[in-house]
Design an enzyme around this catalytic site. Structure first.
Site, PDB file in Angstrom:
ATOM      1  CG  HIS A  94      -1.858   1.075   1.361  1.00 37.45           C
ATOM      2  ND1 HIS A  94      -1.979   1.858   2.486  1.00 37.45           N
ATOM      3  CD2 HIS A  94      -2.776   1.547   0.477  1.00 37.45           C
ATOM      4  CE1 HIS A  94      -2.943   2.742   2.300  1.00 37.45           C
ATOM      5  NE2 HIS A  94      -3.440   2.579   1.091  1.00 37.45           N
ATOM      6  CG  HIS A 138      -2.697   9.605   0.616  1.00 39.43           C
ATOM      7  ND1 HIS A 138      -3.410  10.391   1.499  1.00 39.43           N
ATOM      8  CD2 HIS A 138      -3.455   8.511   0.394  1.00 39.43           C
ATOM      9  CE1 HIS A 138      -4.554   9.800   1.797  1.00 39.43           C
ATOM     10  NE2 HIS A 138      -4.607   8.645   1.135  1.00 39.43           N
TER      11      HIS A 138
HETATM   12  O1  G3P Z   1      -6.409   2.208  -3.243  1.00 39.89           O
HETATM   13  C1  G3P Z   1      -6.641   1.696  -1.974  1.00 39.89           C
HETATM   14  C2  G3P Z   1      -6.319   2.699  -0.891  1.00 39.89           C
HETATM   15  O2  G3P Z   1      -5.060   3.246  -1.143  1.00 39.89           O
HETATM   16  C3  G3P Z   1      -7.324   3.806  -0.788  1.00 39.89           C
HETATM   17  O3  G3P Z   1      -7.097   4.628   0.295  1.00 39.89           O
HETATM   18  O4  G3P Z   1      -6.521   6.825   1.191  1.00 39.89           O
HETATM   19  O5  G3P Z   1      -4.833   5.004   1.198  1.00 39.89           O
HETATM   20  O6  G3P Z   1      -5.465   6.094  -0.938  1.00 39.89           O
HETATM   21  P1  G3P Z   1      -5.913   5.681   0.435  1.00 39.89           P
HETATM   22 MG    MG Z   2      -4.302   4.898  -2.322  1.00 40.71          MG
END
Ligand code: G3P
Ligand code: MG
Length: 247
Positions: A11, A53
């Site tokens: 992630h 992000h």
């Molecule tokens: O794409 C899955 C996840 O990354 C979505 O949440 O806020 O971490 O981008 P975020």
């Molecule tokens: Mg994401």
């Protein structure tokens, strides 16, 4: 071109073991055996797609202000952690291709830049992965971005991304010709998983940082998870669910 859907996605590039959304993170994920990475893509003030992000720079860099108002010359001088710069999207693509990683490109537009961000990212995704054996997966919380991706890069698989999955999600999937459903692990219901199973839609859940939670989700029918804890799953990253991405 079809290829398997890995069960574990690093992630924000490298999860929490490296600065998020950096090339160091992607390199770490590859070194630990991950076959897939997710990262967030936003436009700089000069319209260059970069990995970040938040709409603002404070949390993840030593800069301040809005990403969409910061010029490239200022942005690429910043420290995104451990001396790592904010990467250009094109650099992240090159690294994913070099390591043979499946990339989940999450289009993360700053408010008001949905169309512009999606146009740039969709066209670059198509161009930069041209001819690659492993094609990426585009996702976004923004349905406007998904629509643009569908129109400009129709052959790149798309995933719809929700925090909580709406009741009419299957209609949305068919409307945007999406292949995968991405949602929060804490909100995914058994009803959604049953419907997805019946329709053959892979469900990918974020963010899963405990082995027991991952196990339970897989048992309930979830196909893949996004994790920050690359250390927890690194021995299992080569296990694939028998699903194919691509057309
Ligand atoms: O794409 C899955 C996840 O990354 C979505 O949440 O806020 O971490 O981008 P975020
Ligand atoms: Mg994401």
């Amino acid at each position: 071109m079809k290829h398997p859907l890995p069960r574990w996605f690093a992630h924000r590039g490298g999860g929490s073991l490296a600065p998020e959304n950096t090339l160091a993170g992607i390199r770490l994920a590859a070194r630990l055996g991950y076959k897939a990475v997710e990262f967030d893509v936003m436009l700089s003030g000069d319209g260059t797609p970069v990995l970040i992000h938040d709409e603002t720079l404070e949390r993840t860099t030593n800069g301040s202000g809005r990403v969409c108002e910061t010029s490239d010359s200022q942005l690429f001088r910043l420290d995104a952690g451990n001396g790592e710069p904010i990467p250009r999207f094109s650099e992240a693509v090159a690294l994913c291709r070099e390591y043979g990683l499946l990339a989940n490109v999450e289009i993360k537009p700053a408010t008001g830049f949905e169309r512009q961000t999606a146009e740039t990212v969709a066209l670059m995704t198509k161009q930069l992965w041209q001819g690659a054996a492993i094609q990426p997966l585009i996702s976004s919380f923004s349905l406007e971005a998904i629509e643009v991706a569908r129109d400009l890069a129709p052959n790149i698989p798309r995933g719809l991304l929700f925090e909580s999955v709406p009741d009419d999600w299957l209609q949305e999937m068919s409307r945007w010709q999406a292949l995968t459903l991405h949602c929060s692990a804490s909100h995914v219901s058994d009803q959604v998983l049953a419907e997805a199973c019946e329709c053959g839609v892979p469900v990918l859940c974020y963010t899963v940082n405990q082995t027991e939670q991952a196990k339970a989700l897989f048992e309930r029918g979830v196909s893949a998870v996004f994790t920050d804890r690359l250390d927890l799953f690194s021995s299992e990253t080569s296990a694939y669910k028998g699903l194919q991405l691509g057309g």
